[in-house]
Structures are given as structure tokens and as C-alpha cells.
Design an enzyme around this catalytic site. Sequence first.
Site, short mmCIF file in Angstrom:
data_model
loop_
_atom_site.label_atom_id
_atom_site.label_comp_id
_atom_site.label_asym_id
_atom_site.label_seq_id
_atom_site.Cartn_x
_atom_site.Cartn_y
_atom_site.Cartn_z
N ASN A 14 0.85 -1.20 -0.09
CA ASN A 14 0.24 0.08 0.42
C ASN A 14 1.03 1.25 0.17
O ASN A 14 1.46 1.93 0.74
CB ASN A 14 -0.75 -0.14 1.43
CG ASN A 14 -1.78 0.70 1.14
OD1 ASN A 14 -1.86 1.91 0.47
ND2 ASN A 14 -2.33 1.57 2.90
N LYS A 25 -0.46 4.60 -0.40
CA LYS A 25 -0.40 5.51 0.14
C LYS A 25 -0.38 6.55 -0.89
O LYS A 25 -0.39 6.73 -1.92
CB LYS A 25 -0.43 6.05 1.95
CG LYS A 25 0.09 4.63 2.88
CD LYS A 25 0.53 4.81 4.30
CE LYS A 25 0.59 3.63 4.98
NZ LYS A 25 0.27 3.36 6.04
N HIS A 46 -9.92 1.47 5.35
CA HIS A 46 -8.35 1.40 5.99
C HIS A 46 -8.32 2.42 7.04
O HIS A 46 -8.86 3.77 6.67
CB HIS A 46 -7.34 1.86 4.52
CG HIS A 46 -5.69 2.31 5.51
ND1 HIS A 46 -5.02 2.75 6.19
CD2 HIS A 46 -4.84 1.22 4.67
CE1 HIS A 46 -3.89 2.19 6.57
NE2 HIS A 46 -3.80 1.52 5.41
N GLU A 73 -6.95 4.71 7.83
CA GLU A 73 -6.85 5.93 7.79
C GLU A 73 -7.39 6.50 6.86
O GLU A 73 -7.95 8.30 7.53
CB GLU A 73 -5.36 6.38 6.69
CG GLU A 73 -3.85 6.06 7.82
CD GLU A 73 -2.33 5.60 6.70
OE1 GLU A 73 -2.78 5.07 5.49
OE2 GLU A 73 -1.79 5.55 6.62
N GLU A 128 -5.29 -5.02 10.97
CA GLU A 128 -4.53 -4.09 10.77
C GLU A 128 -4.33 -2.75 12.32
O GLU A 128 -5.18 -2.26 12.00
CB GLU A 128 -4.26 -2.85 9.91
CG GLU A 128 -3.78 -3.71 8.70
CD GLU A 128 -3.33 -2.65 7.36
OE1 GLU A 128 -1.95 -2.51 6.72
OE2 GLU A 128 -4.03 -1.76 6.73
N GLY A 138 2.24 2.16 10.56
CA GLY A 138 3.52 3.54 10.68
C GLY A 138 3.88 3.53 12.12
O GLY A 138 5.14 4.72 12.07
N SER A 146 3.25 -2.24 10.58
CA SER A 146 5.12 -2.47 10.56
C SER A 146 5.77 -3.27 10.33
O SER A 146 6.12 -3.65 11.24
CB SER A 146 5.17 -1.69 11.73
OG SER A 146 4.79 -0.12 11.94
C1 PEP Z 1 -1.15 -0.20 5.78
O1 PEP Z 1 -1.27 1.68 6.33
O2 PEP Z 1 -1.63 -0.74 5.64
C2 PEP Z 1 0.08 -0.58 6.72
C3 PEP Z 1 0.84 -0.93 6.92
O3 PEP Z 1 1.16 0.46 6.93
P1 PEP Z 1 3.44 -0.14 7.46
O4 PEP Z 1 3.18 -1.22 7.22
O5 PEP Z 1 4.51 1.26 7.50
O6 PEP Z 1 2.56 0.07 8.67
#
Ligand code: PEP
Length: 232
Positions: A6, A8, A89, A91, A158, A164, A194
Site C-alpha cells: 500500500n 498511500k 483502511h 487512515e 491492521e 506506520g 509495521s
Molecule cells: C498500512 O497502512 O496498511 C500499513 C500496514 O502501513 P505500515 O506497514 O507502514 O505500518
Amino acid sequence: MIFAANFKMNHTRASTQQYLNSLQKGLDSRDMQDDEVFVFPPSTALCSWNGSITIGAQNAYYQINGAYTGEIGLEQLQEFDIDTILIGHSERRSILGESQEFVSKKFQWFKEHNFRIIYCIGEPLELREKGDEAVAQFLWEQFNGIDINYDRLIVAYEPVWAIGTGLSAKSEQIANTHRELRKKISSPILYGGSVKPENVKEILSIENVDGVLVGSASLKADSFLEMIDKAK
Ligand code: PEP
């Protein structure tokens, strides 16, 4: 296994093309028979792709086209043969204010259009601190209005506090949560938050983890390929 990147709001159209070329070259030289690789670039970098990588949309509005300033819809996705989308998601839920009702409308509409849907769920830290039971209740609420039996569904768990932050959930937390989800969900379940080359192998060895959704560590094709190698 499923590996999903992803981007973003990162990468341009030009850098996405370079990335896809390197990633595809890397994948072509590996045995990926049992694996699927998805890339979700920003909407300005969506493109048709003639290779094993599936390009998906990070977001789209639930209409074919029309007066929805700033959005893209089915027509813009079909131009590039895109039939895969991320929905829910964290975000988009927290920063863009998407409610469960809105998320479920989007889900229903893209389901009717036979999209492959990666549906994201995840709890905030306050919930995690209350323990597994509170987390489970919160996560099941994020399935309100969602058809968990949809055959083109992939779920991505997640935890919001792990996205992040560099702080991945512990193996035991991932195992317990995926076990809970598996009680009702037969589709693949990804973990995201992460994930990086250093922890991907351990995460993918946990029962009921069928793949990973990766943000930061997927932004360089080499790092994403390194994760694939570590996992396999
Ligand atoms: C995400 O936003 O889907 C995600 C998993 O981000 P990160 O790997 O940076 O934590």
C-alpha cells in the site's frame, strides 16, 4: 501467500512505473506459483499491468461516474482494468472520517461489481489495552454491513497503533486475533502494521495469517522483494 503493498500518498506515476518494472522483474525470477502480489499505488499512478502483479485502487467512490469532486469511480478504474480495491483502511476511517455505514455502502457496491476487496479492520490502542475480548468485540463491529461470505473478499487485520509506528503487534496478539477472526471468516486474512524484512517471516509463520499488507517497507521494490524472500 499474499503480499500487498500500500503506497498511500507516496510515489508518482513515473516512480510507480519504475517500481513495477523492478518488482515484476524480481518476481519473474522467483517461484511465485503459490503467491499473489498486489500493489496499491496512488490514484494518479493507476495503470494497466501486463504481468503477475495485481494493481488495485486504494480508494474509489461507489458510482460509475458523476458529480463527486475529487473522487474516482468505476469508469476510471475500468480504463485500466482494475477490479481490486482496499476498503476500510484505518487512515480513511480516522483521517477522512469514513463511517462504518459509508464503508459498508462502498463494500456493497464494489461487491455488486465483482471487485476483489481487501477489507481492513483494526482496533485503536485504547481497545488493545482493554484485552482480547474488547478487541474482538470492536473488530466484529467493523463487519457491520459487510458480507463476510463474499467469495472475492480478503480481510486485513491492521491494529491502528501498529500502522506506520514501527511497532508491530506481538505474535501472540496476532495469533489470538486471527484465531478469533477465523471462527467466522474463511477468506484469506492478512496482517498489516509495521511489517518489515526483519519480522515478516515470524508473522507469516503464525497460524491463520495468509499474507501481509505492507505500507512503509513496501515503498522500495528491493525491500518488498527482500520481504518476499525472507517469507518464503
Ligand atoms: C498500512 O497502512 O496498511 C500499513 C500496514 O502501513 P505500515 O506497514 O507502514 O505500518
